[in-house]
Design a protein around this motif. Structure first.
Motif, PDB file in Angstrom:
ATOM      1  N   ALA A 122       0.838  -1.209   0.000  1.00  0.00           N
ATOM      2  CA  ALA A 122       0.000   0.000   0.000  1.00  0.00           C
ATOM      3  C   ALA A 122       0.866   1.250   0.000  1.00  0.00           C
ATOM      4  O   ALA A 122       0.545   2.244  -0.666  1.00  0.00           O
ATOM      5  CB  ALA A 122      -0.926  -0.006   1.216  1.00  0.00           C
ATOM      6  N   GLY A 123       1.972   1.216   0.732  1.00  0.00           N
ATOM      7  CA  GLY A 123       2.884   2.358   0.729  1.00  0.00           C
ATOM      8  C   GLY A 123       3.548   2.563  -0.611  1.00  0.00           C
ATOM      9  O   GLY A 123       3.712   3.699  -1.072  1.00  0.00           O
ATOM     10  N   LEU A 124       3.919   1.482  -1.280  1.00  0.00           N
ATOM     11  CA  LEU A 124       4.510   1.598  -2.611  1.00  0.00           C
ATOM     12  C   LEU A 124       3.481   2.128  -3.599  1.00  0.00           C
ATOM     13  O   LEU A 124       3.807   2.976  -4.443  1.00  0.00           O
ATOM     14  CB  LEU A 124       5.041   0.237  -3.058  1.00  0.00           C
ATOM     15  CG  LEU A 124       5.774   0.199  -4.388  1.00  0.00           C
ATOM     16  CD1 LEU A 124       7.018   1.064  -4.326  1.00  0.00           C
ATOM     17  CD2 LEU A 124       6.133  -1.230  -4.753  1.00  0.00           C
ATOM     18  N   TRP A 125       2.246   1.664  -3.487  1.00  0.00           N
ATOM     19  CA  TRP A 125       1.186   2.166  -4.366  1.00  0.00           C
ATOM     20  C   TRP A 125       0.971   3.661  -4.142  1.00  0.00           C
ATOM     21  O   TRP A 125       0.816   4.416  -5.099  1.00  0.00           O
ATOM     22  CB  TRP A 125      -0.092   1.385  -4.103  1.00  0.00           C
ATOM     23  CG  TRP A 125      -1.242   1.821  -4.951  1.00  0.00           C
ATOM     24  CD1 TRP A 125      -2.304   2.577  -4.558  1.00  0.00           C
ATOM     25  CD2 TRP A 125      -1.424   1.562  -6.334  1.00  0.00           C
ATOM     26  NE1 TRP A 125      -3.154   2.784  -5.604  1.00  0.00           N
ATOM     27  CE2 TRP A 125      -2.634   2.177  -6.723  1.00  0.00           C
ATOM     28  CE3 TRP A 125      -0.702   0.870  -7.289  1.00  0.00           C
ATOM     29  CZ2 TRP A 125      -3.120   2.102  -8.009  1.00  0.00           C
ATOM     30  CZ3 TRP A 125      -1.194   0.807  -8.571  1.00  0.00           C
ATOM     31  CH2 TRP A 125      -2.389   1.415  -8.918  1.00  0.00           C
ATOM     32  N   HIS A 126       0.988   4.097  -2.889  1.00  0.00           N
ATOM     33  CA  HIS A 126       0.829   5.521  -2.592  1.00  0.00           C
ATOM     34  C   HIS A 126       2.004   6.320  -3.136  1.00  0.00           C
ATOM     35  O   HIS A 126       1.819   7.422  -3.677  1.00  0.00           O
ATOM     36  CB  HIS A 126       0.688   5.732  -1.087  1.00  0.00           C
ATOM     37  CG  HIS A 126       0.625   7.168  -0.691  1.00  0.00           C
ATOM     38  ND1 HIS A 126      -0.458   7.974  -0.984  1.00  0.00           N
ATOM     39  CD2 HIS A 126       1.515   7.965  -0.050  1.00  0.00           C
ATOM     40  CE1 HIS A 126      -0.237   9.192  -0.533  1.00  0.00           C
ATOM     41  NE2 HIS A 126       0.959   9.211   0.039  1.00  0.00           N
ATOM     42  N   ALA A 127       3.215   5.794  -2.993  1.00  0.00           N
ATOM     43  CA  ALA A 127       4.394   6.508  -3.484  1.00  0.00           C
ATOM     44  C   ALA A 127       4.393   6.621  -4.997  1.00  0.00           C
ATOM     45  O   ALA A 127       4.834   7.633  -5.544  1.00  0.00           O
ATOM     46  CB  ALA A 127       5.664   5.796  -3.011  1.00  0.00           C
ATOM     47  N   LEU A 128       3.897   5.611  -5.691  1.00  0.00           N
ATOM     48  CA  LEU A 128       3.855   5.671  -7.150  1.00  0.00           C
ATOM     49  C   LEU A 128       2.720   6.556  -7.651  1.00  0.00           C
ATOM     50  O   LEU A 128       2.856   7.193  -8.698  1.00  0.00           O
ATOM     51  CB  LEU A 128       3.709   4.263  -7.731  1.00  0.00           C
ATOM     52  CG  LEU A 128       4.920   3.349  -7.525  1.00  0.00           C
ATOM     53  CD1 LEU A 128       4.609   1.950  -8.035  1.00  0.00           C
ATOM     54  CD2 LEU A 128       6.147   3.918  -8.193  1.00  0.00           C
ATOM     55  N   ARG A 129       1.616   6.622  -6.907  1.00  0.00           N
ATOM     56  CA  ARG A 129       0.485   7.448  -7.323  1.00  0.00           C
ATOM     57  C   ARG A 129       0.710   8.920  -7.016  1.00  0.00           C
ATOM     58  O   ARG A 129       0.253   9.792  -7.763  1.00  0.00           O
ATOM     59  CB  ARG A 129      -0.792   6.982  -6.637  1.00  0.00           C
ATOM     60  CG  ARG A 129      -1.285   5.671  -7.203  1.00  0.00           C
ATOM     61  CD  ARG A 129      -2.613   5.289  -6.662  1.00  0.00           C
ATOM     62  NE  ARG A 129      -3.590   6.314  -6.996  1.00  0.00           N
ATOM     63  CZ  ARG A 129      -4.689   6.532  -6.312  1.00  0.00           C
ATOM     64  NH1 ARG A 129      -4.972   5.797  -5.275  1.00  0.00           N
ATOM     65  NH2 ARG A 129      -5.530   7.458  -6.666  1.00  0.00           N
ATOM     66  N   ASP A 130       1.358   9.218  -5.884  1.00  0.00           N
ATOM     67  CA  ASP A 130       1.567  10.609  -5.471  1.00  0.00           C
ATOM     68  C   ASP A 130       3.010  10.782  -4.999  1.00  0.00           C
ATOM     69  O   ASP A 130       3.287  10.830  -3.804  1.00  0.00           O
ATOM     70  CB  ASP A 130       0.589  10.960  -4.348  1.00  0.00           C
ATOM     71  CG  ASP A 130       0.627  12.432  -3.989  1.00  0.00           C
ATOM     72  OD1 ASP A 130       1.158  13.228  -4.791  1.00  0.00           O
ATOM     73  OD2 ASP A 130       0.117  12.773  -2.919  1.00  0.00           O
ATOM     74  N   PRO A 131       3.957  10.897  -5.928  1.00  0.00           N
ATOM     75  CA  PRO A 131       5.359  10.985  -5.520  1.00  0.00           C
ATOM     76  C   PRO A 131       5.698  12.297  -4.795  1.00  0.00           C
ATOM     77  O   PRO A 131       6.659  12.349  -4.050  1.00  0.00           O
ATOM     78  CB  PRO A 131       6.137  10.870  -6.834  1.00  0.00           C
ATOM     79  CG  PRO A 131       5.168  10.925  -7.924  1.00  0.00           C
ATOM     80  CD  PRO A 131       3.797  10.813  -7.365  1.00  0.00           C
ATOM     81  N   ARG A 132       4.891  13.320  -4.960  1.00  0.00           N
ATOM     82  CA  ARG A 132       5.191  14.585  -4.267  1.00  0.00           C
ATOM     83  C   ARG A 132       4.948  14.508  -2.773  1.00  0.00           C
ATOM     84  O   ARG A 132       5.482  15.321  -2.027  1.00  0.00           O
ATOM     85  CB  ARG A 132       4.349  15.704  -4.868  1.00  0.00           C
ATOM     86  CG  ARG A 132       4.792  16.033  -6.272  1.00  0.00           C
ATOM     87  CD  ARG A 132       4.013  17.186  -6.804  1.00  0.00           C
ATOM     88  NE  ARG A 132       4.393  17.419  -8.174  1.00  0.00           N
ATOM     89  CZ  ARG A 132       4.535  18.602  -8.677  1.00  0.00           C
ATOM     90  NH1 ARG A 132       4.283  19.665  -7.964  1.00  0.00           N
ATOM     91  NH2 ARG A 132       4.914  18.731  -9.920  1.00  0.00           N
ATOM     92  N   SER A 133       4.175  13.543  -2.334  1.00  0.00           N
ATOM     93  CA  SER A 133       3.920  13.418  -0.894  1.00  0.00           C
ATOM     94  C   SER A 133       5.171  12.946  -0.146  1.00  0.00           C
ATOM     95  O   SER A 133       5.261  13.096   1.058  1.00  0.00           O
ATOM     96  CB  SER A 133       2.769  12.460  -0.630  1.00  0.00           C
ATOM     97  OG  SER A 133       3.145  11.141  -0.985  1.00  0.00           O
ATOM     98  N   LEU A 134       6.142  12.406  -0.866  1.00  0.00           N
ATOM     99  CA  LEU A 134       7.374  11.932  -0.235  1.00  0.00           C
ATOM    100  C   LEU A 134       8.395  13.043  -0.037  1.00  0.00           C
ATOM    101  O   LEU A 134       9.426  12.819   0.568  1.00  0.00           O
ATOM    102  CB  LEU A 134       7.999  10.825  -1.081  1.00  0.00           C
ATOM    103  CG  LEU A 134       7.131   9.612  -1.372  1.00  0.00           C
ATOM    104  CD1 LEU A 134       7.895   8.636  -2.250  1.00  0.00           C
ATOM    105  CD2 LEU A 134       6.681   8.950  -0.103  1.00  0.00           C
ATOM    106  N   LEU A 135       8.108  14.239  -0.540  1.00  0.00           N
ATOM    107  CA  LEU A 135       9.087  15.319  -0.519  1.00  0.00           C
ATOM    108  C   LEU A 135       8.994  16.206   0.705  1.00  0.00           C
ATOM    109  O   LEU A 135       9.521  17.305   0.697  1.00  0.00           O
ATOM    110  CB  LEU A 135       8.933  16.187  -1.767  1.00  0.00           C
ATOM    111  CG  LEU A 135       9.192  15.470  -3.089  1.00  0.00           C
ATOM    112  CD1 LEU A 135       8.901  16.396  -4.252  1.00  0.00           C
ATOM    113  CD2 LEU A 135      10.617  14.963  -3.148  1.00  0.00           C
ATOM    114  N   ARG A 136       8.366  15.788   1.749  1.00  0.00           N
ATOM    115  CA  ARG A 136       8.251  16.664   2.908  1.00  0.00           C
ATOM    116  C   ARG A 136       9.449  16.581   3.798  1.00  0.00           C
ATOM    117  O   ARG A 136      10.296  15.836   3.814  1.00  0.00           O
ATOM    118  CB  ARG A 136       6.994  16.401   3.700  1.00  0.00           C
ATOM    119  CG  ARG A 136       6.800  14.974   4.089  1.00  0.00           C
ATOM    120  CD  ARG A 136       5.515  14.880   4.858  1.00  0.00           C
ATOM    121  NE  ARG A 136       5.183  13.492   5.035  1.00  0.00           N
ATOM    122  CZ  ARG A 136       5.016  12.935   6.216  1.00  0.00           C
ATOM    123  NH1 ARG A 136       5.122  13.644   7.288  1.00  0.00           N
ATOM    124  NH2 ARG A 136       4.708  11.682   6.309  1.00  0.00           N
TER     125      ARG A 136
END
Length: 136
Positions: A122-136
Motif C-alpha cells: 500500500a505504501g509503494l502504491w501511494h508513493a507511485l500514485r503521489d510521488p510529491r507526498s514523499l518530498l516533505r
C-alpha cells in the motif's frame, strides 16, 4: 549479477517504506504493525531454521536417531532438513516418513510476512500514485 537485484530490492523497499509513512489514510496501528512484524518474522524464521539442529540439545534431538518404537515415527536412518524459503523444518526417515518440526512457527512466519508485505505494498502504491507526498 546478484548485487543488482539486491540493490533494486533495497530501493523499492525504501520507497515503499517512505510511502507507508507518508500515506494519509493508513492509521497509526497499521504503520507500527509493520515495524513489529519485521523483527518478529525474522525471529520466527530463525526458530524454524534451527528446529532440526541436533547440536543445540544433543540429549533431546528433534530428529531421534533411533525410533521410540519400531514403526511409530519411522524406521531407519533419520536426517533433519530445513529449507530457507519457504521456511520449513522436518525430519525424514529412510522409509519416507516425514515429521514437521515447527508447523506453528511456519504459520506465524506467513502471518508476519503478510503483515509486512501488504502495508508496504500500500505504501509503494501511494508513493507511485503521489510521488510529491514523499518530498516533505
Amino acid at each position: 549479477m546478484t548485487l543488482l537485484p539486491v540493490f533494486v530490492g533495497l530501493v523499492v523497499g525504501w520507497v515503499a517504506l517512505r510511502g507507508l509513512l507518508a500515506h494519509p489514510l493508513l492509521p497509526l496501528w497499521v504503520r507500527t504493525a509493520v515495524f513489529w512484524s519485521v523483527p518478529l518474522g525474522a525471529a520466527t524464521w530463525l526458530v524454524i531454521m534451527t528446529a532440526d539442529d541436533a547440536s543445540l540439545f544433543p540429549d533431546t534431538a528433534p530428529c531421534p536417531g533411533e525410533p521410540y518404537r519400531e514403526g511409530v515415527m519411522g524406521s531407519g536412518k533419520v536426517t533433519g532438513v530445513s529449507t530457507p524459503f519457504p521456511p520449513r523444518a522436518y525430519c525424514v526417515w529412510e522409509d519416507g516418513t516425514v515429521y514437521d518440526l515447527a508447523p506453528g512457527a511456519e504459520f506465524l512466519f506467513w502471518v508476519f510476512l503478510a503483515l509486512t508485505v501488504v502495508p508496504l505494498g500500500a505504501g509503494l502504491w501511494h508513493a507511485l500514485r503521489d510521488p510529491r507526498s514523499l518530498l516533505r
